[in-house]
Every structure is written in C-alpha cells, then in structure tokens.
Write an enzyme that holds these catalytic residues in place. Structure first.
Site, PDB file in Angstrom:
ATOM      1  N   ARG A  92      35.577   8.452  44.304  1.00  0.00           N
ATOM      2  CA  ARG A  92      36.078   7.733  45.473  1.00  0.00           C
ATOM      3  C   ARG A  92      36.788   6.477  44.977  1.00  0.00           C
ATOM      4  O   ARG A  92      36.307   5.796  44.065  1.00  0.00           O
ATOM      5  CB  ARG A  92      34.925   7.338  46.401  1.00  0.00           C
ATOM      6  CG  ARG A  92      34.363   8.499  47.234  1.00  0.00           C
ATOM      7  CD  ARG A  92      35.360   8.978  48.291  1.00  0.00           C
ATOM      8  NE  ARG A  92      34.849  10.049  49.128  1.00  0.00           N
ATOM      9  CZ  ARG A  92      35.027  11.349  48.913  1.00  0.00           C
ATOM     10  NH1 ARG A  92      35.708  11.771  47.859  1.00  0.00           N
ATOM     11  NH2 ARG A  92      34.536  12.246  49.745  1.00  0.00           N
ATOM     12  N   GLU A 134      43.069   4.512  50.599  1.00  0.00           N
ATOM     13  CA  GLU A 134      43.912   5.685  50.863  1.00  0.00           C
ATOM     14  C   GLU A 134      44.388   5.701  52.307  1.00  0.00           C
ATOM     15  O   GLU A 134      43.596   5.376  53.190  1.00  0.00           O
ATOM     16  CB  GLU A 134      43.119   6.970  50.578  1.00  0.00           C
ATOM     17  CG  GLU A 134      42.916   7.191  49.103  1.00  0.00           C
ATOM     18  CD  GLU A 134      42.049   8.414  48.795  1.00  0.00           C
ATOM     19  OE1 GLU A 134      41.984   9.334  49.623  1.00  0.00           O
ATOM     20  OE2 GLU A 134      41.445   8.418  47.718  1.00  0.00           O
ATOM     21  N   HIS A 149      44.618  12.728  45.943  1.00  0.00           N
ATOM     22  CA  HIS A 149      43.271  13.233  46.278  1.00  0.00           C
ATOM     23  C   HIS A 149      43.269  14.776  46.329  1.00  0.00           C
ATOM     24  O   HIS A 149      43.004  15.370  47.392  1.00  0.00           O
ATOM     25  CB  HIS A 149      42.788  12.634  47.609  1.00  0.00           C
ATOM     26  CG  HIS A 149      41.282  12.561  47.694  1.00  0.00           C
ATOM     27  ND1 HIS A 149      40.607  11.544  48.292  1.00  0.00           N
ATOM     28  CD2 HIS A 149      40.322  13.425  47.261  1.00  0.00           C
ATOM     29  CE1 HIS A 149      39.300  11.761  48.232  1.00  0.00           C
ATOM     30  NE2 HIS A 149      39.104  12.907  47.595  1.00  0.00           N
TER      31      HIS A 149
HETATM   32  C1  DGY Z   1      35.095  15.714  48.593  1.00  0.00           C
HETATM   33  O1  DGY Z   1      34.784  16.858  48.942  1.00  0.00           O
HETATM   34  O2  DGY Z   1      34.334  14.760  48.747  1.00  0.00           O
HETATM   35  C2  DGY Z   1      36.425  15.541  47.942  1.00  0.00           C
HETATM   36  O3  DGY Z   1      36.751  14.228  47.764  1.00  0.00           O
HETATM   37  C3  DGY Z   1      37.525  16.268  48.666  1.00  0.00           C
HETATM   38  O4  DGY Z   1      37.285  17.609  48.585  1.00  0.00           O
END
Ligand code: DGY
Length: 320
Positions: free
Chosen positions: A239, A268, A286
């Site tokens: 993240r 983001e 992402h």
């Molecule tokens: C998640 O699943 O947390 C990813 O960041 C996106 O698939």
C-alpha cells in the site's frame, strides 16, 4: 430478491450468476468521479449486500447509514479502506479475497524488482530516443541480484511467494514481520528473521508486503531511507502510504537509493510530481493482481461470500 450493489464493474461472467436470484446494481464509483463517503452512501442505501473496491471509503459513517447490509465483500486482499471495527460493532460481516492474488502479485513484484535493478525503463527510452548506435561496455549498467540480500517486510502469503521466487535468482532472503516467528515457513522459504534496523542496514533490495495500518503508515520514512544501504533498491506492491513518498523522491534524487519499483502510491491516483521526473523509478498503476485469471477469481470469491451471507450461511473469507 435481495439488492446487491457493486461499486465498480467486475468481470461480468462471474457476477452474472448473482442476477439469477437477485437484483444486481453495478455503479462506477471511484476517486476520479467524486467517490467520497456521501457518494458511497447514496449507492449503498437500501442494499442487502455490497461488493466494494480498495479505493471506496467504507467508513463507520457509511456503514451506519446502511444498516440493512448483510455483508461488505471487499474485492481485494487488503481492506484498509473498510472500518472493520465499526463493521463488527454494527454486526455487518466483511470478507476479502486472500490467496488468489498471491502469485500474480509476487510475479509483479519480481517484474518491478528486475526492471528497477536492470534499468529497463531507461533502456526502453534509450532505444526509442535513437541512442542505440553500438554495443557499449559501460552504458546502462544495472545491479546484479545473485548473492544480494533481499529484505522482505511482511512474510505473509505474498512476501513468502516473493521469497520463493527470489531464491531462484540466487538472493539471500531476510525478513521482518511483526507477527510471531514461524520456523516452518522460514525453512520453506529459506528466510532469516531480522529486526527492522538490521533489515534496513543489510538489504540490497527491500520489498514491502505488510498491510496498511497505524504501525505501518510511513514505516519507510526519511529516517528509514537514510538507514538503507547506499545504492539499495526499494519495491512496493503493498500500500502506498507505507512509504513517505516525498522522502523517497529525495532519496532517489540524491542517488542514496539506486532505484525503486512502485505499484502503489500514497494518494492514489495522484503521484508525487517528483516521481515523474526521475529516471530511476519504475511506476505502475496498482497492477499487482491484474491478470485476467486473478481478477476473475477475486470476483468469484466475492460472489461466494455474498451468496452465503444472503442465504444466512457461514461466510467464507470473512475478516470481520
Ligand atoms: C489487493 O487485493 O489488496 C490489491 O492491492 C489489489 O488486488
């Protein structure tokens, strides 16, 4: 007939099964079109089930405004956008999509790591700019991985999958994890547990695979970056807010870090403007889980969770 609200289009072939027994409403709500709490409340009002995405704010306020919800099925493994404490208090179950995106995300982590280490972005530009006139001994030299130390922050499913892949590249694997030590897993992925300070000081490459929470927010800040080896590489597919993006730009600009590979960003879809100016950072929007197979599997898990919740059965993949 229950009302299922999906905040943004998912693979239709997986979602269609819900339409046989329920009313399904698909919105297109995101941060780019005013997807704030009010917009989510407006969409979810009167819903029996919700399928949400990682940039939908499913806050205590949103949950309180939608008391009829029998489930929030988050179509992602990370669910830091959902206030799970509030969901527990309001007795609204929450599910996520673990496991099915492990390999896709680990593959993408390696793609970013290799691209950053071997300067793929600059190489591509070099060619397109017409600068490839002859084979050069001293041009675009990158960093070899064999024999180097990979420091993994978070040895969960994805961190372990990255460890297995990096072993194939001849890397030595260390990790830092706030959870208990797991000797079986450590043996399986041949990883040595170290404290955070050691991981920072000894790693040639650091890759982040921890969830976002109060402890991990800005874990990689200016002080952590300064403690990383000169010439090290940072990869983030977890993240964005785990990294202080402004501090990272400084570390890349000064050359303290050789390179970075980033799939996630602090705010983001906005990026720190400095990132666009740097040649030594590889950027992706992402995409860790973005394979057709994985995205279908994620949607399928949400369908399973919603179906179970609406039938009053045990909810699979439940996190709250
Ligand atoms: C998640 O699943 O947390 C990813 O960041 C996106 O698939």
């Amino acid at each position: 007939m229950a009302r299922i609200v999906i905040t943004r289009p998912l693979p239709p072939e997986e979602i269609d099964v819900l339409r046989t027994a329920h009313e399904v409403v698909v919105h297109d709500i995101g941060p780019d079109n005013g997807g704030d709490e009010d917009r989510i409340i407006e969409a979810l009002r009167g819903a029996d089930a919700a399928i949400t995405l990682l940039d939908n704010p499913v806050s205590a306020r949103v949950l309180s405004a939608c008391p009829g919800l029998k489930i929030v099925a988050q179509c992602a493994v990370g669910y830091d956008n959902v206030d799970v404490l509030a969901a527990k208090e309001l007795q609204i179950p929450v599910s996520n999509t673990p496991g099915v995106l492990t390999d896709a995300t680990a593959d993408f982590t390696m793609a970013l790591l290799l691209a950053a280490a071997r300067r793929l972005r600059e190489a591509d530009r070099y060619l397109r700019d017409g600068r490839f006139r002859r084979w050069e001994m001293l041009e675009l030299l990158g960093t070899g991985l064999s024999g180097k130390t990979l420091g993994i922050v978070g040895l969960g499913r994805i961190g372990s999958a990255v460890a297995r892949r990096a072993l194939g590249f001849g890397m030595r694997i260390t990790y830092h994890d706030r959870g208990h030590s797991n000797p079986t897993k450590e043996r399986r992925v041949v990883a040595h547990r170290v404290d955070f300070a050691t991981l920072l000081a000894e790693s040639d490459v650091i890759t982040l695979h921890c969830p976002l929470n109060a402890e991990s927010r800005h874990l990689i800040d200016a002080s952590a970056l300064a403690r990383m080896k000169r010439g090290a590489i940072l990869v983030n597919t977890s993240r964005g807010p785990v990294v202080d993006e402004a501090a990272l730009v400084d570390a890349l600009r000064s050359g303290h870090l050789a390179a970075a590979g980033l799939d996630v960003f602090e705010r983001e879809p906005d990026l720190h403007p400095g990132l666009f100016e740097l040649d030594n950072v590889v950027l992706a929007p992402h995409l860790g889980s973005a394979t057709r197979e994985t995205r279908r599997a994620m949607a399928r898990m949400c369908v399973e969770a919603v179906t179970a919740a609406l039938a009053g059965l045990d909810i699979p993949y439940r996190v709250a």
